[in-house]
Scaffold this motif. Structure first.
Motif, PDB file in Angstrom:
ATOM      1  N   SER A  16      36.013  41.684  56.660  1.00  0.00           N
ATOM      2  CA  SER A  16      36.309  40.376  57.238  1.00  0.00           C
ATOM      3  C   SER A  16      37.629  39.789  56.739  1.00  0.00           C
ATOM      4  N   ARG A  17      38.052  38.720  57.403  1.00  0.00           N
ATOM      5  CA  ARG A  17      39.208  37.962  56.935  1.00  0.00           C
ATOM      6  C   ARG A  17      38.917  37.355  55.568  1.00  0.00           C
ATOM      7  N   THR A  18      37.666  36.984  55.320  1.00  0.00           N
ATOM      8  CA  THR A  18      37.282  36.444  54.013  1.00  0.00           C
ATOM      9  C   THR A  18      37.586  37.456  52.920  1.00  0.00           C
ATOM     10  N   ARG A  19      37.268  38.708  53.178  1.00  0.00           N
ATOM     11  CA  ARG A  19      37.571  39.777  52.223  1.00  0.00           C
ATOM     12  C   ARG A  19      39.082  39.884  52.006  1.00  0.00           C
ATOM     13  N   THR A  20      39.835  39.825  53.082  1.00  0.00           N
ATOM     14  CA  THR A  20      41.294  39.906  52.983  1.00  0.00           C
ATOM     15  C   THR A  20      41.844  38.783  52.112  1.00  0.00           C
ATOM     16  N   VAL A  21      41.342  37.575  52.304  1.00  0.00           N
ATOM     17  CA  VAL A  21      41.785  36.429  51.498  1.00  0.00           C
ATOM     18  C   VAL A  21      41.485  36.682  50.018  1.00  0.00           C
ATOM     19  N   ALA A  22      40.281  37.125  49.706  1.00  0.00           N
ATOM     20  CA  ALA A  22      39.888  37.363  48.313  1.00  0.00           C
ATOM     21  C   ALA A  22      40.719  38.465  47.665  1.00  0.00           C
ATOM     22  N   GLU A  23      40.919  39.558  48.379  1.00  0.00           N
ATOM     23  CA  GLU A  23      41.722  40.655  47.825  1.00  0.00           C
ATOM     24  C   GLU A  23      43.182  40.233  47.638  1.00  0.00           C
ATOM     25  N   THR A  24      43.686  39.431  48.558  1.00  0.00           N
ATOM     26  CA  THR A  24      45.057  38.939  48.433  1.00  0.00           C
ATOM     27  C   THR A  24      45.189  38.024  47.224  1.00  0.00           C
ATOM     28  N   LEU A  25      44.181  37.202  46.976  1.00  0.00           N
ATOM     29  CA  LEU A  25      44.206  36.330  45.798  1.00  0.00           C
ATOM     30  C   LEU A  25      44.314  37.148  44.514  1.00  0.00           C
ATOM     31  N   VAL A  26      43.539  38.204  44.421  1.00  0.00           N
ATOM     32  CA  VAL A  26      43.605  39.069  43.235  1.00  0.00           C
ATOM     33  C   VAL A  26      44.998  39.676  43.103  1.00  0.00           C
ATOM     34  N   ALA A  27      45.539  40.182  44.209  1.00  0.00           N
ATOM     35  CA  ALA A  27      46.856  40.820  44.179  1.00  0.00           C
ATOM     36  C   ALA A  27      47.965  39.841  43.792  1.00  0.00           C
ATOM     37  N   LYS A  28      47.825  38.588  44.208  1.00  0.00           N
ATOM     38  CA  LYS A  28      48.837  37.572  43.873  1.00  0.00           C
ATOM     39  C   LYS A  28      48.670  37.047  42.447  1.00  0.00           C
ATOM     40  N   LEU A  29      47.445  37.059  41.947  1.00  0.00           N
ATOM     41  CA  LEU A  29      47.156  36.517  40.613  1.00  0.00           C
ATOM     42  C   LEU A  29      47.514  37.483  39.490  1.00  0.00           C
ATOM     43  N   LEU A  30      47.246  38.759  39.690  1.00  0.00           N
ATOM     44  CA  LEU A  30      47.375  39.736  38.606  1.00  0.00           C
ATOM     45  C   LEU A  30      48.530  40.706  38.842  1.00  0.00           C
ATOM     46  N   GLU A  31      49.113  41.165  37.756  1.00  0.00           N
ATOM     47  CA  GLU A  31      50.201  42.134  37.824  1.00  0.00           C
ATOM     48  C   GLU A  31      49.677  43.481  38.322  1.00  0.00           C
ATOM     49  N   PRO A  32      50.425  44.143  39.207  1.00  0.00           N
ATOM     50  CA  PRO A  32      50.014  45.482  39.654  1.00  0.00           C
ATOM     51  C   PRO A  32      49.837  46.413  38.459  1.00  0.00           C
ATOM     52  N   GLY A  33      48.785  47.193  38.480  1.00  0.00           N
ATOM     53  CA  GLY A  33      48.508  48.134  37.404  1.00  0.00           C
ATOM     54  C   GLY A  33      47.772  47.537  36.218  1.00  0.00           C
ATOM     55  N   SER A  34      47.535  46.212  36.244  1.00  0.00           N
ATOM     56  CA  SER A  34      46.876  45.561  35.117  1.00  0.00           C
ATOM     57  C   SER A  34      45.364  45.458  35.298  1.00  0.00           C
ATOM     58  N   TYR A  35      44.866  45.936  36.427  1.00  0.00           N
ATOM     59  CA  TYR A  35      43.439  45.781  36.713  1.00  0.00           C
ATOM     60  C   TYR A  35      42.899  46.925  37.557  1.00  0.00           C
ATOM     61  N   ASP A  36      41.599  47.128  37.405  1.00  0.00           N
ATOM     62  CA  ASP A  36      40.847  48.044  38.264  1.00  0.00           C
ATOM     63  C   ASP A  36      40.023  47.167  39.191  1.00  0.00           C
ATOM     64  N   LEU A  37      40.176  47.364  40.493  1.00  0.00           N
ATOM     65  CA  LEU A  37      39.507  46.526  41.477  1.00  0.00           C
ATOM     66  C   LEU A  37      38.299  47.223  42.081  1.00  0.00           C
ATOM     67  N   ASP A  38      37.191  46.499  42.121  1.00  0.00           N
ATOM     68  CA  ASP A  38      35.948  46.946  42.744  1.00  0.00           C
ATOM     69  C   ASP A  38      35.599  45.890  43.787  1.00  0.00           C
ATOM     70  N   VAL A  39      35.433  46.281  45.033  1.00  0.00           N
ATOM     71  CA  VAL A  39      35.073  45.337  46.088  1.00  0.00           C
ATOM     72  C   VAL A  39      33.651  45.632  46.542  1.00  0.00           C
ATOM     73  N   ILE A  40      32.819  44.602  46.503  1.00  0.00           N
ATOM     74  CA  ILE A  40      31.442  44.707  46.987  1.00  0.00           C
ATOM     75  C   ILE A  40      31.341  43.851  48.239  1.00  0.00           C
ATOM     76  N   ASP A  41      31.325  44.504  49.370  1.00  0.00           N
ATOM     77  CA  ASP A  41      31.206  43.834  50.658  1.00  0.00           C
ATOM     78  C   ASP A  41      29.717  43.810  50.984  1.00  0.00           C
ATOM     79  N   LEU A  42      29.098  42.653  50.796  1.00  0.00           N
ATOM     80  CA  LEU A  42      27.639  42.561  50.929  1.00  0.00           C
ATOM     81  C   LEU A  42      27.146  42.924  52.330  1.00  0.00           C
ATOM     82  N   ALA A  43      28.021  42.869  53.326  1.00  0.00           N
ATOM     83  CA  ALA A  43      27.639  43.293  54.677  1.00  0.00           C
ATOM     84  C   ALA A  43      27.233  44.765  54.694  1.00  0.00           C
ATOM     85  N   ASP A  44      27.724  45.522  53.745  1.00  0.00           N
ATOM     86  CA  ASP A  44      27.368  46.945  53.646  1.00  0.00           C
ATOM     87  C   ASP A  44      26.018  47.162  52.967  1.00  0.00           C
ATOM     88  N   HIS A  45      25.385  46.093  52.497  1.00  0.00           N
ATOM     89  CA  HIS A  45      24.143  46.214  51.728  1.00  0.00           C
ATOM     90  C   HIS A  45      23.013  45.351  52.284  1.00  0.00           C
TER      91      HIS A  45
END
Length: 177
Positions: A16-45
């Motif tokens: 969803s667009r909601t997911r895009t917004v959340a992932e973009t927030l992480v990318a804008k907040l943290l330096e590339p390479g400084s984090y391991d990202l795990d996305v849990i899209d509850l629609a898949d569960h």
């Protein structure tokens, strides 16, 4: 140092667009390479979300609880977050998110419910023991063409709040997590 970041998306629509917004927030907040990202899209569960007990859901909850930073994102439903996200968060005991820094994010059609992430979702995350570093973030879905600019401003605010918290934490007297 690498931190663990989890994005939990409570939109019933996958990718969803909601997911895009959340992932973009992480990318804008943290330096590339400084984090391991795990996305849990509850629609898949959805087949497991209301199953009690559920090893699959328990494993997802454990992944979030072991994160350094978690972004909880949902579209606005009935002036608050979705039942899908609520059902996921209901699986945590008191203080089940202790030690996790959590950012509440809601998306919506207009600014009518812009206080929703701060008034409705943030208190639940705090009740579960998470640290919420400022007001929640609300994004108007019709502004996707300004995503980078709007999310970038929110990321700057969170970064400033986290820096202030880090400076206070640096001078605390022997209090450990």
């Amino acid at each position: 140092m690498t931190i663990t970041v989890t994005v939990v998306v409570g939109n019933p629509k996958p990718q969803s667009r909601t997911r895009t917004v959340a992932e973009t927030l992480v990318a804008k907040l943290l330096e590339p390479g400084s984090y391991d990202l795990d996305v849990i899209d509850l629609a898949d569960h959805t087949a497991e979300i209301f199953a009690w007990p559920s090893e699959q859901m328990a494993a997802l909850n454990a992944r979030v609880a072991s994160s350094d930073l978690a972004v909880f994102a949902s579209p606005t439903y009935k002036a608050t977050y979705t039942g899908l996200l609520k059902a996921f968060l209901d699986r945590y005991p008191a203080n089940g998110l202790a030690g996790v820094t959590a950012i509440p994010v809601l998306t919506g059609a207009d600014l009518t419910h812009s206080m929703g992430p701060t008034v409705n979702l943030a208190p639940l995350l705090v009740e579960l023991g998470a640290i919420v570093p400022g007001r929640g973030f609300y994004f108007v879905a019709g502004q996707m063409d300004h995503l980078d600019e709007i999310v970038g401003a929110a990321a700057e605010e969170y970064a400033a709040n986290l820096a202030r918290l880090a400076s206070v934490a640096a001078v605390t007297q022997g209090v450990s997590a």
